[in-house]
Design a protein around this motif. Structure first.
Motif, PDB file in Angstrom:
ATOM      1  N   ARG A  41      -8.820  -5.916   2.749  1.00 18.28           N
ATOM      2  CA  ARG A  41      -9.897  -4.931   2.784  1.00 18.28           C
ATOM      3  C   ARG A  41      -9.647  -3.846   3.833  1.00 18.28           C
ATOM      4  O   ARG A  41     -10.063  -2.700   3.665  1.00 18.28           O
ATOM      5  N   HIS A  42      -8.942  -4.171   4.875  1.00 20.83           N
ATOM      6  CA  HIS A  42      -8.639  -3.194   5.918  1.00 20.83           C
ATOM      7  C   HIS A  42      -7.810  -2.043   5.368  1.00 20.83           C
ATOM      8  O   HIS A  42      -7.934  -0.896   5.826  1.00 20.83           O
ATOM      9  N   ASP A  95      -7.932  -0.979   2.252  1.00 21.50           N
ATOM     10  CA  ASP A  95      -8.723  -0.229   1.268  1.00 21.50           C
ATOM     11  C   ASP A  95      -8.006  -0.062  -0.073  1.00 21.50           C
ATOM     12  O   ASP A  95      -7.945   1.028  -0.642  1.00 21.50           O
ATOM     13  N   ARG A 102      -7.737  -0.137  -3.986  1.00 15.64           N
ATOM     14  CA  ARG A 102      -8.787   0.243  -4.940  1.00 15.64           C
ATOM     15  C   ARG A 102      -9.487  -0.984  -5.528  1.00 15.64           C
ATOM     16  O   ARG A 102     -10.699  -0.983  -5.729  1.00 15.64           O
ATOM     17  N   THR A 103      -8.710  -1.997  -5.833  1.00 14.27           N
ATOM     18  CA  THR A 103      -9.275  -3.185  -6.489  1.00 14.27           C
ATOM     19  C   THR A 103      -8.810  -4.441  -5.790  1.00 14.27           C
ATOM     20  O   THR A 103      -7.601  -4.654  -5.607  1.00 14.27           O
ATOM     21  N   ASN A 107      -2.337  -0.706  -6.042  1.00  9.20           N
ATOM     22  CA  ASN A 107      -3.753  -0.395  -5.870  1.00  9.20           C
ATOM     23  C   ASN A 107      -4.672  -1.524  -6.334  1.00  9.20           C
ATOM     24  O   ASN A 107      -5.895  -1.399  -6.274  1.00  9.20           O
ATOM     25  N   GLU A 148     -13.928  -6.154  -6.443  1.00 11.73           N
ATOM     26  CA  GLU A 148     -14.187  -5.448  -7.701  1.00 11.73           C
ATOM     27  C   GLU A 148     -14.034  -6.378  -8.898  1.00 11.73           C
ATOM     28  O   GLU A 148     -14.654  -6.152  -9.939  1.00 11.73           O
ATOM     29  N   ALA A 189       0.827  -1.207   0.000  1.00  9.82           N
ATOM     30  CA  ALA A 189       0.000   0.000   0.000  1.00  9.82           C
ATOM     31  C   ALA A 189       0.859   1.255   0.000  1.00  9.82           C
ATOM     32  O   ALA A 189       0.578   2.226  -0.721  1.00  9.82           O
ATOM     33  N   ASP A 244      -9.614 -10.163   5.001  1.00  9.93           N
ATOM     34  CA  ASP A 244      -9.876  -9.082   5.968  1.00  9.93           C
ATOM     35  C   ASP A 244      -8.733  -8.071   5.974  1.00  9.93           C
ATOM     36  O   ASP A 244      -8.951  -6.857   6.002  1.00  9.93           O
TER      37      ASP A 244
END
Length: 454
Positions: free
Chosen positions: A198-199, A201, A203-204, A164, A234, A159, A195
């Protein structure tokens, strides 16, 4: 044009699940280039304003029974730095050969890039930025991972360095199915990794699933799809299981069993496709589905996937198993699946004299006929379809005249003409991995059939 030897109907009588056809020509058509070709010469006349940069990390924590990728499961801490040293040497010479160049997209694949240490991941991005001159924070960047290696610490590195899009190979949320496929995997580890992704965030999020795993049914496939959708990915890729030579599943396969399961795979594919369409996804290709509204825009070749369509021209590959694509030359290191063959090629890569990275010594040269075939196969593999005007502008000829086989595709309702754009129908997407090999040249087929796989 040198036409296929048989009608498409004859090809359809064979298995539709023989091999993926999103890249043409297949790497088994590559051969030693004599003499080796200077990279500077190979890229001199190419457009280098928006290249795709791909880095290959050939390490995994396990060898899945279905996997025929160029990867090793050697847990040798001393192998990481020598490999990255070679990657750095290659990057220095490639960058000099292709300069000036600008990178519009990049991806790190494998193998499993997140098998690298935290320091190794940082060093990989350093090579990208400091040597290749790419700017990961400003462009789409995709990185592949696995449930056991997608740790919070490593995801934080990705990240912070600009990734992304995270693509995770789950394959199934049903432990009995992954176990039967030679993949020791706990569903709890999968959920924990998702998890963590997703934590942060990204983009895809892309989740890879496989159709046709041993013991899989439509009901268990739906279990996996329901589980995947809880993380609102996504993208989802549904890969039909192809049992290929030298893989664990091939060694265990019973005679005739693969063919007997083709009907079951087709039923699984249709059930999975319909499930995703009913749940707000758009089908982009045989395998790729995107959540609507799509975060991507565009038409034509590669519609819907500017982030990770890494099989198109204008791709620079770094690493022992990476391929590079200019318009008329595709090149790479040699290819192997068996552990001994992979280790030998990897050892040669690490020991290569730095100056040897100035040349392509193994690959496939595409004449105009092969370039046209590649364009047609890739166009018809995506919902964007074949734009006749674009084909004529690119090659100066008419696609229908060059490929009378297109008439057979229309007769079988595998494509439909919409305002001079030939788009694949659902039946055409379903059979994309038959249509691609059917359109291959006799030369490519012969090369693939005589390839000595090791």
């Amino acid at each position: 044009m040198n036409a296929p030897m048989n009608s498409l109907k004859e090809w359809l009588e064979k298995s539709p699940y023989a091999a993926y056809s999103y890249s043409y020509p297949h790497k088994t058509a590559y051969r030693p280039l004599a003499p080796p070709i200077s990279l500077k010469d190979a890229w001199q006349s190419e457009n280098r304003d928006a290249l795709f940069l791909y880095l290959h990390i050939p390490f995994c924590e396990m060898r899945c029974g279905f996997c025929n990728l160029f990867t090793t499961v050697r847990h040798d801490d001393e192998l990481e730095n020598p490999y990255l040293n070679a990657l750095e040497n290659q990057a220095c010479h490639v960058r000099e050969a292709i300069a000036p160049a600008h990178f519009a997209r990049m991806a790190i694949g494998g193998g499993t890039p997140t098998f690298l240490s935290v320091a190794g991941l940082h060093r990989t991005f350093d090579i990208v930025e400091e040597i290749m001159g790419a700017r990961p924070l400003d462009i789409p960047v995709s990185v592949e991972t696995s449930p056991l290696t997608a740790t919070p610490e490593k995801l934080e590195v990705l990240a912070s360095r600009g990734a992304n899009r995270i693509s995770i190979g789950v394959q199934s949320f049903v432990e009995s199915e992954t176990k039967a496929a030679g993949r020791a995997q706990k569903t709890s580890d999968v959920l924990q990794a998702l998890d963590a992704i997703r934590h942060l965030d990204f983009r895809t999020l892309n989740i890879d699933l496989i159709l046709g795993l041993p013991g899989q049914t439509i009901e268990t496939l739906q279990v996996s799809l329901y589980a995947a959708l809880q993380f609102l990915p996504e993208e989802i890729f549904l890969y039909p299981l192809y049992v290929r030579p030298l893989t664990g599943l091939a060694k265990r396969a019973e005679a005739g069993k693969i063919e007997a399961e083709n009907a079951a795979r087709l039923a699984l594919y249709r059930a999975g496709r319909d499930f995703l369409l009913d749940n707000g996804y758009q089908q982009i290709s045989l395998r790729q589905f995107q959540k609507l509204p799509s975060p991507y825009q565009g038409e034509g070749l590669g519609v819907g996937c500017p982030l990770y369509c890494c099989q198109q021209d204008g791709m620079i590959g770094l690493g022992a198993g990476a391929r590079s694509y200019s318009l008329s030359l595709h090149y790479s290191g040699e290819f192997a699946v068996g552990s001994e063959g992979v280790r030998a090629i990897l050892s040669d890569y690490i020991k290569r004299p730095a100056a040897s990275f100035d040349f392509a010594g193994y690959g496939f040269q595409l004449d105009e006929d092969e370039q046209k075939r590649r364009y047609i196969i890739q166009s018809l593999g995506y919902i964007g379809g074949l734009h006749f005007a674009d084909y004529t502008a690119h090659f100066g000829s008419e696609a229908r005249a060059d490929f009378p086989q297109l008439q057979e595709l229309e007769a079988l309702n595998f494509v439909q003409n919409e305002n001079e754009i030939l788009r694949p129908t659902p039946a055409g997407l379903e059979n994309a991995d038959v249509i691609g090999p059917w359109l291959a040249s006799q030369n490519v087929r012969a090369q693939m059939q005589t390839f000595d796989l090791r």
